[in-house]
Enzyme design. Structure first.
Site, mmCIF file in Angstrom:
data_model
loop_
_atom_site.group_PDB
_atom_site.id
_atom_site.type_symbol
_atom_site.label_atom_id
_atom_site.label_comp_id
_atom_site.label_asym_id
_atom_site.label_seq_id
_atom_site.Cartn_x
_atom_site.Cartn_y
_atom_site.Cartn_z
ATOM 1 C CB ILE A 1 -9.927 -0.837 2.557
ATOM 2 C CG1 ILE A 1 -8.501 -0.329 2.310
ATOM 3 C CG2 ILE A 1 -10.946 0.205 2.082
ATOM 4 C CD1 ILE A 1 -8.122 -0.199 0.856
ATOM 5 C CG ASP B 1 -12.598 -11.686 3.791
ATOM 6 O OD1 ASP B 1 -11.853 -12.642 3.497
ATOM 7 O OD2 ASP B 1 -12.213 -10.509 3.771
ATOM 8 C CB ALA C 1 -11.179 -3.314 -4.862
ATOM 9 C CG ASP D 1 -10.656 5.533 -7.130
ATOM 10 O OD1 ASP D 1 -10.586 6.650 -7.683
ATOM 11 O OD2 ASP D 1 -9.776 5.094 -6.365
ATOM 12 C CD GLU E 1 -6.410 2.473 -12.816
ATOM 13 O OE1 GLU E 1 -5.410 3.021 -12.312
ATOM 14 O OE2 GLU E 1 -7.336 1.986 -12.139
ATOM 15 C CG HIS F 1 -6.177 4.003 -8.973
ATOM 16 N ND1 HIS F 1 -5.740 2.852 -9.581
ATOM 17 C CD2 HIS F 1 -6.085 3.756 -7.636
ATOM 18 C CE1 HIS F 1 -5.387 1.963 -8.657
ATOM 19 N NE2 HIS F 1 -5.586 2.504 -7.473
ATOM 20 N N GLY G 1 -8.421 6.812 -4.651
ATOM 21 C CA GLY G 1 -8.891 6.331 -3.340
ATOM 22 C C GLY G 1 -7.883 6.579 -2.236
ATOM 23 N N GLY G 2 -6.617 6.334 -2.537
ATOM 24 C CA GLY G 2 -5.592 6.475 -1.498
ATOM 25 C C GLY G 2 -4.810 7.769 -1.611
HETATM 26 N N1 LIG Z 1 -8.474 2.928 -4.934
HETATM 27 C C1 LIG Z 1 -7.281 3.045 -4.387
HETATM 28 O O1 LIG Z 1 -6.587 4.047 -4.550
HETATM 29 C C2 LIG Z 1 -6.762 1.933 -3.527
HETATM 30 C C3 LIG Z 1 -5.851 2.212 -2.496
HETATM 31 C C4 LIG Z 1 -5.438 1.185 -1.665
HETATM 32 C C5 LIG Z 1 -5.863 -0.121 -1.894
HETATM 33 N N2 LIG Z 1 -6.701 -0.380 -2.933
HETATM 34 C C6 LIG Z 1 -7.189 -1.738 -3.185
HETATM 35 O O2 LIG Z 1 -8.175 -2.063 -2.222
HETATM 36 C C7 LIG Z 1 -8.259 -3.487 -2.102
HETATM 37 C C8 LIG Z 1 -8.313 -3.878 -0.635
HETATM 38 O O3 LIG Z 1 -7.155 -3.441 0.033
HETATM 39 P P1 LIG Z 1 -6.900 -3.850 1.562
HETATM 40 O O4 LIG Z 1 -5.675 -3.099 1.988
HETATM 41 O O5 LIG Z 1 -8.129 -3.750 2.353
HETATM 42 O O6 LIG Z 1 -6.524 -5.381 1.357
HETATM 43 P P2 LIG Z 1 -6.553 -6.540 2.465
HETATM 44 O O7 LIG Z 1 -5.618 -7.582 1.982
HETATM 45 O O8 LIG Z 1 -6.351 -5.973 3.825
HETATM 46 O O9 LIG Z 1 -8.058 -7.085 2.393
HETATM 47 C C9 LIG Z 1 -8.571 -7.794 1.314
HETATM 48 C C10 LIG Z 1 -9.601 -8.769 1.863
HETATM 49 O O10 LIG Z 1 -10.246 -9.387 0.753
HETATM 50 C C11 LIG Z 1 -10.450 -10.759 1.082
HETATM 51 N N3 LIG Z 1 -10.662 -11.527 -0.139
HETATM 52 C C12 LIG Z 1 -9.749 -11.998 -1.006
HETATM 53 N N4 LIG Z 1 -10.358 -12.645 -2.023
HETATM 54 C C13 LIG Z 1 -11.676 -12.578 -1.776
HETATM 55 C C14 LIG Z 1 -12.831 -13.062 -2.464
HETATM 56 N N5 LIG Z 1 -12.715 -13.746 -3.606
HETATM 57 N N6 LIG Z 1 -14.029 -12.818 -1.925
HETATM 58 C C15 LIG Z 1 -14.152 -12.137 -0.753
HETATM 59 N N7 LIG Z 1 -13.110 -11.658 -0.056
HETATM 60 C C16 LIG Z 1 -11.887 -11.872 -0.570
HETATM 61 C C17 LIG Z 1 -9.218 -11.143 1.840
HETATM 62 O O11 LIG Z 1 -9.409 -12.311 2.602
HETATM 63 C C18 LIG Z 1 -8.984 -9.891 2.689
HETATM 64 O O12 LIG Z 1 -9.635 -9.983 3.945
HETATM 65 C C19 LIG Z 1 -7.047 -4.041 -2.848
HETATM 66 O O13 LIG Z 1 -7.449 -4.468 -4.125
HETATM 67 C C20 LIG Z 1 -6.157 -2.825 -3.006
HETATM 68 O O14 LIG Z 1 -5.329 -2.946 -4.131
HETATM 69 C C21 LIG Z 1 -7.180 0.614 -3.741
#
Ligand SMILES: NC(=O)c1ccc[n+]([C@@H]2O[C@H](COP(=O)([O-])OP(=O)(O)OC[C@H]3O[C@@H](n4cnc5c(N)ncnc54)[C@H](O)[C@@H]3O)[C@@H](O)[C@H]2O)c1
Length: 410
Positions: free
Chosen positions: A160, A179, A237, A262, A267, A290, A292-293
């Site tokens: 994302i 990251d 997130a 979000d 929740e 919530h 986002g997706g």
């Molecule tokens: N709001 C929504 O409806 C919704 C929908 C989908 C995903 N999400 C959430 O979005 C977030 C990201 O999803 P994604 O698919 O991009 O995940 P992803 O695994 O592709 O990316 C997460 C990134 O965060 C990095 N990371 C981990 N710990 C870290 C830290 N302490 N500091 C900095 N970077 C760090 C990882 O190395 C990775 O590159 C997740 O928490 C997921 O649950 C929310």
């Protein structure tokens, strides 16, 4: 599931009103489908899934060890959602059931919501709209900015975060990110050496990290204090990543000019439950439940992603991106070949016993693939179909065998 079936003998049971695209895609494979709108549990769930080779669920149906013990024909489970907490993955692995989900399907939806929020926060859109709904005219340029030329700080540059990076640059924003792993920067985005530097360099910070012990309260009072006065925070997130009490203080003191949230530490389970919103009433704060997706496109993408993986596993044995199985990406099976798919406890000697059985029968192995995790191994052998496949029974007699099946290409 112990042998290769003609497609119509593969039984699929889908629960929780999975998107119609799933029935279309699995139907196209020739499988026999049953769909249920509900999310049964216990004995009812076991009865409805009886005889299924594939079960599809969303996030509510709980598949526990008892369920897997009572589903001897089950080969694979598709979670038509992102998370897999609702499935006892260890029990699934112990029974040789491969579990898939759709981690990529709503990436774009979250990135797009983030873009909408970046612009909305910079223009005070939500409070202006609310004021007008209440009959108040609030025309003013005060505190309003174009996003072009402003700096977006992305924390977590995964699926994302990196999509948000591309979209933000298209809007003319400067992008910096942090990251914990090395990742390729898109476009002109610049990786900064620390979270603190991203916080203090950005006009708006957006969080895209997973929920881990390290990311719990990643953004607290100290981190908010490092953000520029008048900047914005977005959390799409996970709820635990931001300390909402500290955020409220930063908003009330006008250190931050707004936020979009979000996700929340806890929740409600359904839309019928009332929810005391932690930041209710704060100026220029966008609160969403919530979502986002939550788009039609993401739901359809989920169906396509999961169905593709389920069919690939059934038809060719590939387990790529499974959440509980050793991952193997397999080529197409050659004509006049059998493919043996053998899943067993990871102890020394099983592979050599498999080889002995095959070689004693004088069967030629054309290709072999193996992937293991500490507990289990998944071995795939493509063998010339000179022996009518009688070796499958012998392979199953190896005591460490959990599952064995065979595919056949005429
Ligand atoms: N709001 C929504 O409806 C919704 C929908 C989908 C995903 N999400 C959430 O979005 C977030 C990201 O999803 P994604 O698919 O991009 O995940 P992803 O695994 O592709 O990316 C997460 C990134 O965060 C990095 N990371 C981990 N710990 C870290 C830290 N302490 N500091 C900095 N970077 C760090 C990882 O190395 C990775 O590159 C997740 O928490 C997921 O649950 C929310």
């Amino acid at each position: 599931m112990n042998a290769s079936y003609p497609p119509h003998e593969i039984r699929v049971v889908l629960f929780e009103s999975i998107h119609a695209r799933a029935t279309q895609l699995l139907g196209k494979e020739g499988y026999t489908l049953t769909t249920h709108a509900g999310m049964p549990s216990g004995k009812e769930l076991i009865e409805l899934a009886q005889g299924a080779h594939i079960v599809g669920i969303r996030s509510k149906t709980q598949l526990d060890a008892e369920f897997f013990a009572a589903a001897p024909d089950l080969g694979t489970v598709g979670c038509f959602c992102i998370g897999t907490n609702q499935v006892d993955l260890k029990a699934a692995s112990d029974r040789g059931v491969v579990v898939f989900n759709a981690p990529f399907a709503n990436t774009r939806s979250v990135a797009e919501l983030t873009m909408a929020e970046i612009i909305a926060l910079h223009r005070g859109l939500v409070q202006r709209s609310m004021a007008l709904h209440q009959g108040r005219w609030t025309k003013s340029a005060k505190g309003c900015h174009e996003v072009r030329g402003r700096t977006l700080g992305i924390v977590g540059y995964g699926r994302i975060g990196s999509q948000a990076s591309v979209l933000a640059e298209a809007l003319g924003m400067r992008v910096v990110f942090h990251d914990i792993v090395d990742c390729l920067a898109h476009g002109n985005a610049a990786r900064l050496p620390s979270l603190d530097e991203v916080l203090s360099a950005s006009d708006v910070v957006t969080l895209h990290v997973p929920a881990t012990p390290e990311t719990k309260n990643l953004i607290g009072r100290r981190e908010l204090g490092l953000m520029k006065p008048g900047s914005f925070l977005i959390n799409n997130a996970r709820g635990d990543v931001v300390d909402l009490v500290a955020l409220r203080e930063a908003l009330d003191s006008q250190h931050l000019a707004g936020a979009a949230i979000d996700v929340f530490p806890s929740e409600p389970a359904s839309n019928d439950t009332s929810f005391e919103v932690p930041l209710a009433g704060c100026a220029n704060v966008i609160l969403t439940p919530h979502v986002g997706g939550s788009t039609a496109e993401a739901q359809e993408n989920i169906a396509v992603e999961v169905c593709t993986k389920l069919a690939k596993f059934m038809n060719n044995g590939s387990t790529t991106t499974s959440v509980n199985f050793p991952e193997v990406e397999l080529p197409q099976l050659h004509p006049k070949h059998h493919r043996i798919l053998h899943y067993h406890h990871n102890v020394p000697g099983v592979l050599s016993r498999m080889h002995r059985i095959i070689s004693d029968l004088g069967v030629n192995i054309s290709a072999e693939f193996l992937q293991s995790n500490p507990r289990h191994s998944y071995v795939i052998m493509d063998v010339e179909a000179t022996h009518g496949g009688t070796f499958l029974e012998q392979l199953r007699e190896i005591p460490e065998t959990i599952r064995a099946r065979m595919l056949w290409c005429p």
